[in-house]
Design an enzyme around this catalytic site. Structure first.
Site, PDB file in Angstrom:
ATOM      1  N   ARG A   1       2.758   0.156   2.860  1.00 52.13           N
ATOM      2  CA  ARG A   1       3.512   0.606   1.670  1.00 52.13           C
ATOM      3  C   ARG A   1       4.001  -0.661   0.540  1.00 52.13           C
ATOM      4  O   ARG A   1       3.859  -1.798   1.232  1.00 52.13           O
ATOM      5  CB  ARG A   1       5.169   0.989   2.204  1.00 52.13           C
ATOM      6  CG  ARG A   1       4.956   2.362   2.858  1.00 52.13           C
ATOM      7  CD  ARG A   1       4.748   3.509   1.954  1.00 52.13           C
ATOM      8  NE  ARG A   1       4.881   4.719   2.371  1.00 52.13           N
ATOM      9  CZ  ARG A   1       3.787   5.515   3.083  1.00 52.13           C
ATOM     10  NH1 ARG A   1       2.705   5.020   3.111  1.00 52.13           N
ATOM     11  NH2 ARG A   1       4.006   6.565   3.664  1.00 52.13           N
TER      12      ARG A   1
ATOM     13  N   GLU B   1       4.718   3.369  -7.805  1.00 50.46           N
ATOM     14  CA  GLU B   1       3.761   4.182  -7.821  1.00 50.46           C
ATOM     15  C   GLU B   1       4.162   5.468  -8.712  1.00 50.46           C
ATOM     16  O   GLU B   1       5.457   5.776  -8.525  1.00 50.46           O
ATOM     17  CB  GLU B   1       3.333   4.660  -6.335  1.00 50.46           C
ATOM     18  CG  GLU B   1       2.848   3.599  -5.722  1.00 50.46           C
ATOM     19  CD  GLU B   1       2.546   3.853  -4.163  1.00 50.46           C
ATOM     20  OE1 GLU B   1       2.351   5.254  -3.965  1.00 50.46           O
ATOM     21  OE2 GLU B   1       1.994   3.125  -3.750  1.00 50.46           O
TER      22      GLU B   1
ATOM     23  N   HIS C   1      -2.963   5.155  -3.691  1.00 52.72           N
ATOM     24  CA  HIS C   1      -2.453   5.717  -2.571  1.00 52.72           C
ATOM     25  C   HIS C   1      -3.303   6.700  -1.926  1.00 52.72           C
ATOM     26  O   HIS C   1      -2.904   7.887  -1.767  1.00 52.72           O
ATOM     27  CB  HIS C   1      -1.099   5.740  -2.699  1.00 52.72           C
ATOM     28  CG  HIS C   1      -0.276   5.976  -1.435  1.00 52.72           C
ATOM     29  ND1 HIS C   1       1.009   5.553  -1.552  1.00 52.72           N
ATOM     30  CD2 HIS C   1      -0.676   6.301  -0.001  1.00 52.72           C
ATOM     31  CE1 HIS C   1       1.514   5.823  -0.175  1.00 52.72           C
ATOM     32  NE2 HIS C   1       0.512   6.028   0.462  1.00 52.72           N
TER      33      HIS C   1
END
Ligand code: DGY
Length: 327
Positions: free
Chosen positions: A241, A270, A289
């Site tokens: 993360r 993000e 991601h």
């Protein structure tokens, strides 16, 4: 004849048709059909009468849960569940499930892809060819670094960490170091992984892969002083993360060439903001991601999450139950 009422659930993210069909067999469901991911306010408006929520990402906190008095389970189609406010869920007796293991190999493949891409400068040199820059005599300026037979340091030796270690050891002949809360005997036996302190790992590794879940303890665990300990030739890869890393410190380390480069699948914020300095650095490979994003793995994750949700609603204890939310 006794009629069995199916529990009501809400599907907050797109799922493959076979998953929707499975949910429909066991539940009465509605789903989000907007083109963009739904906002917390929109989600709140859909969960007033549901017992199950199938989702991925998005904060599940007290404010949201106050709109869902009947909710019994939130199933996330992800291994990470740092978006769950575990206290708020526990207080309300709401179970949570995630999808570990099914994505291990897919995420590990992507981690290797990032290691290779940064070391051999794949996106940069792909651009070089596309721009027609290929001239005779170009050689040293195109050099990269070897991956094979180097030292791979893995921070967070869970099941994805082990899948990375396996690839490093048997695919690339690498020496494996790791740091983790607990020793991982399986990794030590199967991949000759050596347990070291964080400092030793940072100082000795050529490739440093961060694969630890985001918790209060791991937030910003890699910052200025950790980058300063790495080799100038080190390549840092983060597929956990974004907030496990102090992104500003990472940017400085890349700008100042404290390290050679980085492969990033996750970011502090993000989607990445267009002004993020990472976007203009040549020595990074940036991905949106997509660690688990293959058709098969995403289908498996969605199906697994749906099965977990149904199991909890039927009184079961599925494998994906999040342990912090069990009594
Ligand atoms: C996960 O499953 O947590 C991956 O990061 C994909 O979201």
């Amino acid at each position: 004849m006794m009629t069995i009422t199916k529990p009501k659930v809400f599907i907050a993210r797109p799922v493959p048709p076979e998953v929707e069909e499975y949910v429909g067999k066991h539940c009465t469901y509605s789903k989000w059909e907007g083109e963009k991911p739904l906002t917390p306010e929109q989600l709140a408006g859909h969960i007033a009468d549901v017992e199950g929520l199938l989702t991925a990402g998005g904060r599940i906190d007290a404010e949201l849960l106050d709109h869902a008095p009947h909710l019994k389970v939130v199933s996330t189609m992800s291994v990470g569940y740092n978006n769950f406010d575990l206290d708020a869920m526990k207080q309300r007796g709401i179970k949570g499930t995630n999808t570990p293991d099914v994505l291990n190999d897919t995420v590990a493949d992507l981690i290797m892809a990032m290691m290779l891409s940064v070391a051999r400068r794949v996106p940069e040199l792909d651009n070089y060819v596309r721009e027609g820059s290929w001239k005779r005599g170009d050689n040293e300026s195109l050099f990269g670094l070897d991956v094979h037979h180097k030292t791979l340091g893995i921070i967070g030796m869970g099941s994805i960490g082990r899948a990375v270690a396996r690839r490093g050891k048997f695919g690339f002949g690498m020496d494996i170091l790791y740091h983790n809360r607990n020793r991982n005997e399986q990794a030590e036996q199967e991949y000759d992984a050596v347990y070291v302190t964080m400092e030793e790992l940072l100082e000795q590794s050529d490739f440093i892969v961060l694969m630890t879940p985001l918790t209060d303890e791991t937030r910003h665990m890699i910052g200025e002083s950790e980058f300063a300990k790495m080799k100038e030739t080190a390549i840092f890869v983060n597929a956990s993360r974004g907030q496990t890393v102090d992104e500003e410190a990472l940017i400085r380390a890349l700008q100042n060439k404290t390290i050679y480069g980085a492969g990033l699948d996750v970011f502090d914020k993000e989607p990445v903001h267009p002004d993020n300095p990472l976007l203009s650095l040549p020595n990074v490979v940036l991905l949106p991601h997509i660690g688990s994003s293959t058709e098969k793995t995403r289908l498996d994750m969605a199906m697994r999450a749906a099965e977990h949700m149904v199991s909890v609603l039927q009184g079961g204890t599925p494998a994906g139950l999040i342990k912090e939310l069990c009594d």
